[in-house]
Structure formats: C-alpha cells, structure tokens
Write a protein that holds these residues in place. Structure first.
Motif, PDB file in Angstrom:
ATOM      1  N   GLN A 148       0.828  -1.209   0.000  1.00 58.84           N
ATOM      2  CA  GLN A 148       0.000   0.000   0.000  1.00 58.84           C
ATOM      3  C   GLN A 148       0.862   1.258   0.000  1.00 58.84           C
ATOM      4  O   GLN A 148       0.555   2.226  -0.689  1.00 58.84           O
ATOM      5  CB  GLN A 148      -0.933  -0.009   1.206  1.00 58.84           C
ATOM      6  N   ASP A 149       1.945   1.235   0.743  1.00 55.01           N
ATOM      7  CA  ASP A 149       2.850   2.391   0.755  1.00 55.01           C
ATOM      8  C   ASP A 149       3.417   2.652  -0.636  1.00 55.01           C
ATOM      9  O   ASP A 149       3.569   3.793  -1.047  1.00 55.01           O
ATOM     10  CB  ASP A 149       3.999   2.184   1.741  1.00 55.01           C
ATOM     11  N   GLU A 150       3.734   1.588  -1.367  1.00 47.78           N
ATOM     12  CA  GLU A 150       4.366   1.768  -2.672  1.00 47.78           C
ATOM     13  C   GLU A 150       3.374   2.164  -3.763  1.00 47.78           C
ATOM     14  O   GLU A 150       3.672   3.043  -4.569  1.00 47.78           O
ATOM     15  CB  GLU A 150       5.119   0.505  -3.092  1.00 47.78           C
ATOM     16  N   ILE A 151       2.203   1.544  -3.794  1.00 52.22           N
ATOM     17  CA  ILE A 151       1.292   1.841  -4.899  1.00 52.22           C
ATOM     18  C   ILE A 151       0.071   2.660  -4.483  1.00 52.22           C
ATOM     19  O   ILE A 151      -0.714   3.048  -5.340  1.00 52.22           O
ATOM     20  CB  ILE A 151       0.872   0.572  -5.673  1.00 52.22           C
ATOM     21  N   GLY A 152      -0.092   2.901  -3.192  1.00 49.70           N
ATOM     22  CA  GLY A 152      -1.160   3.786  -2.730  1.00 49.70           C
ATOM     23  C   GLY A 152      -2.409   3.095  -2.226  1.00 49.70           C
ATOM     24  O   GLY A 152      -3.193   3.690  -1.496  1.00 49.70           O
ATOM     25  N   TYR A 153      -2.600   1.862  -2.612  1.00 49.48           N
ATOM     26  CA  TYR A 153      -3.758   1.087  -2.171  1.00 49.48           C
ATOM     27  C   TYR A 153      -3.517  -0.370  -2.547  1.00 49.48           C
ATOM     28  O   TYR A 153      -2.517  -0.685  -3.196  1.00 49.48           O
ATOM     29  CB  TYR A 153      -5.057   1.615  -2.792  1.00 49.48           C
TER      30      TYR A 153
END
Length: 175
Positions: A44-49
C-alpha cells in the motif's frame, strides 16, 4: 515459475527493492503467512492502495488464496482497496476521542476539505475517513495523517494542519 514457487525474478508490479523485501519477510517467519500484514502495508505504501494485482501477487508469494488475503486486509481500517489522497486523514471517533470532541474535529475536516467519509479531494492531495481507534486515547481527540499522529486537537487546529500538508505537497517544507 511464479512468486508462489519461490522465484522472485518473474514480473512483479512492485519495485525490485520491495520484491526483495517481500522475499526476506516471507523467509523470516516459520509460517510464511505471518508476513501477510507487513507485506500489505508495504504494498500500500508503494502503490497507494491494495489493487487486485497487488492482492494477486501477495497471495501467490505466500501460497494463499486471494480470498484469504482480502479477508485479512478488509479487517484493518488502515488498509485500502481504492486510491486515497497523498495525505490520508484518519479521524478517530472512538469513545475517548468522541468524549473530547472528535466529531467536531471531524466535521471541521469535512468542511475544510469539502469531502465526507472515504472521500478524496479533487486535487488528490487529501482523503478523509472516520476510524474506530488509532491507539492515542490518552491524547484524545487524535488523528493520523499517513503515519503522523496529531493529538489533543480542537476544530481550530484543522486549518493549520491542512496548510502544513498542502505546503509539503507543493514542496515548501512544512512538518
């Protein structure tokens, strides 16, 4: 071969650094499934969700079904299945925060941002959600913006908090 087979050199939606981190996490625990929550958070941190592709890949890496991954992810309010703003504002309205004015703080965020629960501002900078607990009861009412905590808040604090994050989004420092 797939990540499920232990081969991390296949196509991945994640960066090479995160793929390596996932492999290290999966090998760290005697039961690979134990790496699930950290992997979901890092994804989630890398792609936002947590996209369908992210869930598919994580399930494969841990030899789980996609349903297993979704069931775990849906339990935690900090995990999202759709994109949030650059700064995700979570307002705790659990009993301690509620008794000390959390609903007034939440309403001020709604007014200032022009969005409601799970909404995202048109510019994509902010999203807002009401959450059950962020573990800051002694400093109620409290909010969490991404991984930053803000506590002992009043509605009057809201414009300044938003201004700080807007400044960061524009590259002008802030916190």
């Amino acid at each position: 071969m797939s990540p499920k087979d232990g081969n991390t050199e296949t196509m991945s939606i994640f960066s090479p650094q995160l793929s390596a981190r996932f492999e290290a996490l999966a090998n760290k625990y005697p039961v690979r499934r134990s790496a699930l929550i950290p992997m979901l958070l890092y994804a989630q941190d890398e792609i936002g969700y947590l996209s369908d592709a992210a869930i598919h890949e994580i399930a494969g890496r841990l030899s789980l079904t996609e349903l297993d991954v979704r069931n775990v992810a849906s339990y935690y309010s900090m995990l999202r299945f759709k994109p949030a703003g650059k700064y995700n504002v979570q307002v705790c309205t659990n009993i301690s925060c509620m008794l000390r004015g959390a609903y007034e703080v939440y309403e001020r965020f709604q007014d200032e941002l022009g969005i409601g629960h799970k909404g995202v501002t048109k510019d994509g900078i902010f999203s807002l959600e009401e959450v059950e607990c962020i573990g800051a009861c002694c400093w109620a009412p409290a909010i969490q913006v991404n991984y930053d905590f803000h506590d002992e808040l009043t509605p009057e604090h809201v414009p300044g908090i938003l201004a700080d994050y807007r400044g960061q989004a524009r590259g002008k420092g802030g916190r």
